[in-house]
Each structure stands twice: as C-alpha cells, then as structure tokens.
Write a protein that holds these residues in place. Structure first.
Motif, mmCIF file in Angstrom:
data_model
loop_
_atom_site.group_PDB
_atom_site.id
_atom_site.type_symbol
_atom_site.label_atom_id
_atom_site.label_comp_id
_atom_site.label_asym_id
_atom_site.label_seq_id
_atom_site.Cartn_x
_atom_site.Cartn_y
_atom_site.Cartn_z
ATOM 1 N N PRO A 1 20.811 34.744 50.435
ATOM 2 C CA PRO A 1 21.402 33.694 51.265
ATOM 3 C C PRO A 1 20.435 32.561 51.578
ATOM 4 O O PRO A 1 20.843 31.397 51.646
ATOM 5 C CB PRO A 1 21.818 34.440 52.541
ATOM 6 C CG PRO A 1 21.973 35.862 52.124
ATOM 7 C CD PRO A 1 20.944 36.071 51.069
ATOM 8 N N THR A 2 19.153 32.888 51.743
ATOM 9 C CA THR A 2 18.167 31.845 52.035
ATOM 10 C C THR A 2 18.035 30.885 50.860
ATOM 11 O O THR A 2 18.008 29.654 51.039
ATOM 12 C CB THR A 2 16.805 32.481 52.358
ATOM 13 O OG1 THR A 2 16.946 33.360 53.484
ATOM 14 C CG2 THR A 2 15.775 31.406 52.682
ATOM 15 N N LEU A 3 17.950 31.429 49.651
ATOM 16 C CA LEU A 3 17.839 30.573 48.464
ATOM 17 C C LEU A 3 19.109 29.774 48.229
ATOM 18 O O LEU A 3 19.065 28.598 47.847
ATOM 19 C CB LEU A 3 17.519 31.429 47.238
ATOM 20 C CG LEU A 3 16.097 31.989 47.165
ATOM 21 C CD1 LEU A 3 15.957 32.910 45.968
ATOM 22 C CD2 LEU A 3 15.072 30.862 47.085
ATOM 23 N N VAL A 4 20.268 30.401 48.442
ATOM 24 C CA VAL A 4 21.534 29.685 48.283
ATOM 25 C C VAL A 4 21.599 28.514 49.256
ATOM 26 O O VAL A 4 21.966 27.391 48.885
ATOM 27 C CB VAL A 4 22.728 30.642 48.496
ATOM 28 C CG1 VAL A 4 24.031 29.863 48.619
ATOM 29 C CG2 VAL A 4 22.816 31.639 47.349
ATOM 30 N N ALA A 5 21.230 28.764 50.510
ATOM 31 C CA ALA A 5 21.241 27.691 51.502
ATOM 32 C C ALA A 5 20.260 26.586 51.127
ATOM 33 O O ALA A 5 20.568 25.390 51.250
ATOM 34 C CB ALA A 5 20.902 28.254 52.882
ATOM 35 N N ALA A 6 19.067 26.968 50.665
ATOM 36 C CA ALA A 6 18.085 25.964 50.255
ATOM 37 C C ALA A 6 18.607 25.128 49.091
ATOM 38 O O ALA A 6 18.408 23.902 49.049
ATOM 39 C CB ALA A 6 16.771 26.645 49.870
ATOM 40 N N ALA A 7 19.295 25.774 48.149
ATOM 41 C CA ALA A 7 19.843 25.053 47.005
ATOM 42 C C ALA A 7 20.907 24.051 47.443
ATOM 43 O O ALA A 7 20.913 22.888 47.009
ATOM 44 C CB ALA A 7 20.444 26.046 46.005
ATOM 45 N N ASN B 1 18.722 12.731 40.328
ATOM 46 C CA ASN B 1 19.379 13.689 39.436
ATOM 47 C C ASN B 1 18.515 14.930 39.216
ATOM 48 O O ASN B 1 19.027 16.053 39.091
ATOM 49 C CB ASN B 1 19.693 13.027 38.094
ATOM 50 C CG ASN B 1 20.848 12.048 38.196
ATOM 51 O OD1 ASN B 1 21.694 12.172 39.079
ATOM 52 N ND2 ASN B 1 20.885 11.073 37.297
ATOM 53 N N THR B 2 17.206 14.730 39.165
ATOM 54 C CA THR B 2 16.298 15.877 39.025
ATOM 55 C C THR B 2 16.371 16.780 40.249
ATOM 56 O O THR B 2 16.340 18.013 40.129
ATOM 57 C CB THR B 2 14.851 15.386 38.813
ATOM 58 O OG1 THR B 2 14.798 14.564 37.649
ATOM 59 C CG2 THR B 2 13.899 16.557 38.648
ATOM 60 N N VAL B 3 16.484 16.167 41.430
ATOM 61 C CA VAL B 3 16.643 16.959 42.655
ATOM 62 C C VAL B 3 17.916 17.792 42.576
ATOM 63 O O VAL B 3 17.923 18.978 42.923
ATOM 64 C CB VAL B 3 16.671 16.038 43.891
ATOM 65 C CG1 VAL B 3 17.056 16.826 45.146
ATOM 66 C CG2 VAL B 3 15.322 15.367 44.085
ATOM 67 N N TYR B 4 18.999 17.173 42.110
ATOM 68 C CA TYR B 4 20.248 17.915 41.930
ATOM 69 C C TYR B 4 20.037 19.132 41.034
ATOM 70 O O TYR B 4 20.436 20.259 41.366
ATOM 71 C CB TYR B 4 21.311 17.022 41.287
ATOM 72 C CG TYR B 4 21.976 16.025 42.203
ATOM 73 C CD1 TYR B 4 22.453 16.398 43.445
ATOM 74 C CD2 TYR B 4 22.157 14.713 41.802
ATOM 75 C CE1 TYR B 4 23.085 15.487 44.278
ATOM 76 C CE2 TYR B 4 22.780 13.787 42.623
ATOM 77 C CZ TYR B 4 23.249 14.176 43.862
ATOM 78 O OH TYR B 4 23.872 13.276 44.676
ATOM 79 N N GLU B 5 19.450 18.922 39.872
ATOM 80 C CA GLU B 5 19.339 19.988 38.884
ATOM 81 C C GLU B 5 18.373 21.084 39.325
ATOM 82 O O GLU B 5 18.609 22.269 39.064
ATOM 83 C CB GLU B 5 18.933 19.399 37.536
ATOM 84 C CG GLU B 5 20.016 18.486 36.943
ATOM 85 C CD GLU B 5 19.632 17.919 35.588
ATOM 86 O OE1 GLU B 5 18.560 18.286 35.083
ATOM 87 O OE2 GLU B 5 20.404 17.115 35.047
ATOM 88 N N LEU B 6 17.295 20.696 39.998
ATOM 89 C CA LEU B 6 16.378 21.717 40.518
ATOM 90 C C LEU B 6 17.051 22.531 41.627
ATOM 91 O O LEU B 6 16.804 23.743 41.759
ATOM 92 C CB LEU B 6 15.097 21.066 41.033
ATOM 93 C CG LEU B 6 14.165 20.489 39.957
ATOM 94 C CD1 LEU B 6 12.961 19.812 40.603
ATOM 95 C CD2 LEU B 6 13.702 21.582 38.982
ATOM 96 N N SER B 7 17.900 21.892 42.422
ATOM 97 C CA SER B 7 18.638 22.622 43.454
ATOM 98 C C SER B 7 19.579 23.637 42.815
ATOM 99 O O SER B 7 19.708 24.781 43.284
ATOM 100 C CB SER B 7 19.432 21.643 44.327
ATOM 101 O OG SER B 7 18.577 20.737 44.997
#
Length: 480
Positions: A187-193, A225-231
C-alpha cells in the motif's frame, strides 16, 4: 523482491530514462512509451501468482489502469479524435478512464486492510483535498469554464482532469492512513506511485502559470512524462510485496499527529491566505468568492479536527484516571481508590447511623506458592481469587487490592456476625485449594478511616499468629 524483479525494475528504469532523451512525439519515443506501459501492465498480471486469490482484484484494476495509459500514449501520438472539431480525442478518453480504474483498485485495497473507518483520517484527507481543490479551481477549473474560445465538450474534458486528480488524492490519503502502523510495503508503494502521478498532473497546471512559455519547451514535457512513467514503475514494483490484508484491528490513532502530517495540514490551511496575498500583490483579488468559500470549508474541517482532538484528550484523561484507580492485575479498585472511597462511605454511615465493617484479607503462604509454582502462577491465583470473591459479595460491598497478596473489603450495613458469614463464603471459593487469614473491625462512628483500617489490620495479624486460615474480629465498639 527477488533477483528477477530487481533486474526487471532496473531494466525498465533505464528504458524510461533513455526514452526521455528521445524527441517528444517521435515514433521511437511513442514505441518506447507504449512498450514500457504494456510491459508494466503485463508484469502486474504475471505477478498475480504471488497474490492470494482473495486479494487479486485491486491489482487487476491497477493493471487495467496501466494498460489504459499505454494505449492513451499511442492514441495521443496518432491524434485519434472521439468527437469532431475541438472535442475530446481518444487519448483523453483513455487517460480519463485511468482514474476510475486506479480509484477502484485503491478502494478495494482499503477494504482489504479491514480497518474500521477512521473519521480523523477522513477529515485530514478532506482538509488537504479542499486546499488543493481551491488551487485547482483558481488555476485550472475556473479558467477552463470561462474559456469561450473552445466548445463545452473540450472544457468539460479539461476540468475532468483536476477533478479526477482531487478524488484520487483523497482516496490515496485514505489508503495511507488505512495502512496503519504496520506500514505494509505494497500500500505504501501504491500510494507513492499515485501521488507521483498526481504530481505530474499538478506540474502541467503549475508550469504554464509560472511561465507560459515553459509549457512549449520540449524538455519540460519530457521530464513530466518521465515522472509519470517512473510512478507507474513504482506501482508495478508494489506487487513484489503483495501483502495487503490487515488483522482487523482498529486504525492507528491519528489524533497523535506526526510532524509530517501536521506540516501537510498546515500547508493546506495556508493555501487560502497565500492565494489572497498573491492576488492582492499582483493586481487585486479576482477570486474572492472562491477563496472565501474555500477558507470557510477548511475552517470547518479544522474545527472538526480540533473537536476530535479534544474528545480524544477527554477519553485519554478518563482512561488515565480509571487506570490510576484500578489494579492492573485483578481489575479491582486499588489502594488509592479505596482511600478515596472509604471516608465517603463512613460519612454516609454516620448520617444514617448504619453499621460498617472493614476486613483485611491475606492469602496464606503466598510466598511459598510463588516459590513453588512461579510468579506467573501467583499472579493467576491473585486474579482468580479476586474474581471468585467478587462474585460472592453483595451489591454495595467493595473489594479492593491493598497491596501484594493483601485485599480489603468494605461491608456497609453489616455487623460483625454478618460480616463473618460473608467472609466465610469467600474462604469457601478461594481457588487452587488455598486459604486466607482475615481480620475485621466494626466502625465505632467516631474513629478515622485510618484507625479503622489499623484495627482490622491488627486483627489480621492476630489471625495469622493464631495459625492462619481463620477470621478474627477486633474488639467490638458499641454504636453510639
């Protein structure tokens, strides 16, 4: 995370960063974007085998969201239109479909946490969302609605993005708070993404406001766009730690705000005055009504939070007060509670001219029992004895733990003979085949509570000196 997942994540991160160097909108860039998006959606579906069957639904919706964004990037490059003219295109439809897919996945993940509704967490989420909603209204939603140069459909699509962002933000904050103190990694990683993805959306709003020319700079769009894809990659990583289901216990107390939480809430509340100052310094207030409404909403939310904190403080105060007057082992009143209660009972007895007897009880050979069976067994004996004796007492009688293996009994409206009969019932139910010695004293209607207890204590020691396992009364006083 296994070696295979680490290798996959590393390769995808390098691919995403390499793709950011390609010309925006070029066939190569579109190919990389589509390939990474489809690959990460497939990775989540492959990772489902690590997830228990009852917990797979959120991940399926996450995979659907990733698939939609990958197809949206392809449609964006092709310029496919849904409606003629300046209406929304296929990319908008796919991008907007991403939000409900991810939102449903988040809600299902919250349900899997199996935590009770935490109203304080909901107020916190609403406060942050309200502050950002005010920003979105002033810089995105309001201007889009007032833009008569485009059609209604295009304006609705424009405002749909910030509204979807706000809803997703509120759900994500709720997920973080539902994760509890265990801090499960998925859940922590999902929220961070999701927060990273929303940060990219926010950047598209902020960049033109800061400098309109920046929005046309290719490098800015590629960074976002890079921020999107890394998320999205972080979201893919989360399935490597699929544990989500909670233990059904209550949510972690959010009344104890951490410094980070307090800083976030403070920043959200300060948005209204900051906007007021910014507009006043740059040519006059043009969104006074929106700022006033936003300020009122956040004020009400802050007051709701303040009320919750006060109620929590009151509950904690009552709990501390109760604990300070209750013996932790036996759940009986402790010596402090007894010393407070006895003078009040004696005063009522004086007014009613009613008899009162106090008895001291001491378990016989308790030290030997502890030495033989151990201290845990001794604690169990004390607890069991307290429960058994309490069941034999009348309404109005008070049993308290006085210290160690000593107990004290208050028997109002009782003379020595009746008090002795009550104590004999207690002796009969003493657990583990143990015995006790007891001394009792009847109040003379004049002596202090300390003197009354001292006479009962003297009678107890006389009973122990006489061979234990007996009840002795102190010398009787005539009731005046």
């Amino acid at each position: 995370m296994g070696r295979g997942w680490k290798t996959y994540v590393a390769v995808m991160a390098v691919t995403v960063l390499a793709g950011s160097l390609l010309t925006d909108g070029s066939p190569a860039e579109l190919t990389v974007s589509l390939g990474t998006g489809l690959s990460m959606a497939a990775a989540i579906l492959i990772g489902l085998r690590r997830v228990p069957h009852g917990e797979r639904a959120p991940w399926r919706f996450f995979a659907l969201g990733l698939l939609l964004t990958a197809l949206a990037s392809l449609a964006d490059g092709q310029g496919a239109d849904v409606l003629p003219g300046d209406g929304p295109d296929l990319a908008d439809a796919l991008y907007l479909a991403f939000y409900p897919a991810i939102g449903i996945g988040l809600i299902l993940m919250i349900k899997l946490s199996r935590r009770r509704t935490d109203w304080a967490a909901l107020v916190d989420a609403a406060t942050v969302t309200a502050g950002l909603a005010l920003l979105a209204w002033i810089y995105a939603i309001g201007p889009a609605l007032r833009d008569d140069t485009v059609g209604l459909a295009a304006r609705l699509v424009t405002i749909a993005y910030p509204i979807a962002d706000l809803l997703l933000l509120a759900i994500t904050i709720r997920l973080l708070r539902s994760n509890g103190r265990e801090g499960r990694r998925a859940p922590t990683l999902v929220a961070a993404a999701v927060l990273g993805y929303l940060a990219g959306d926010m950047a598209w709003v902020i960049v033109p406001h800061v400098n309109e020319a920046w929005a046309d700079v290719a490098g800015v769009g590629q960074v976002i766009n890079t921020v999107y894809e890394l998320s999205v990659l972080v979201l893919t990583m989360a399935i490597a730690w699929p544990q989500v289901r909670g233990d059904g216990q209550g949510a972690a107390s959010v009344s104890q705000l951490s410094r980070v939480q307090l800083a976030v809430l403070t920043a959200a509340v300060m948005i209204s005055p900051a906007l007021m100052i910014e507009q006043q310094l740059t040519g006059g207030i043009t969104n006074g009504l929106a700022i006033a409404i936003g300020s009122a909403i956040m004020f009400l939310l802050v007051m709701a939070r303040f009320t919750q904190l006060l109620k929590q403080a009151e509950r904690q105060s009552r709990t501390v007060s109760a604990l300070s007057r209750t013996d932790e082992l036996t759940n009986l009143p402790n010596r402090r509670a007894w010393n407070d209660e006895l003078p009040r009972v004696l005063e009522r007895a004086r007014s009613a001219r009613a008899p009162v007897v106090v008895s001291m009880i001491d378990l016989d050979h308790f030290k030997s029992f502890n030495d033989t069976y151990g201290h845990p067994a001794g604690d169990r004996l004390l607890s069991a004895a307290a429960a058994a004796w309490s069941a034999e007492l009348r309404d109005g009688d008070v049993l308290a733990r006085y210290g160690g293996e000593e107990f004290i009994v208050l028997l109002p409206g009782t003379d020595e003979s009746k008090a002795t009969a009550v104590l004999e019932r207690l002796r009969a139910v003493t657990p583990a085949a143990q015995t006790f010695s007891a001394g009792l004293a009847r109040w003379d209607n004049t002596e202090t509570s300390e003197a009354l207890i001292a006479r009962a204590d003297s009678a107890l020691y006389a009973a122990k000196a006489a061979g234990r396992d007996r009840i002795l009364a102190a010398e009787a006083y005539a009731v005046s």
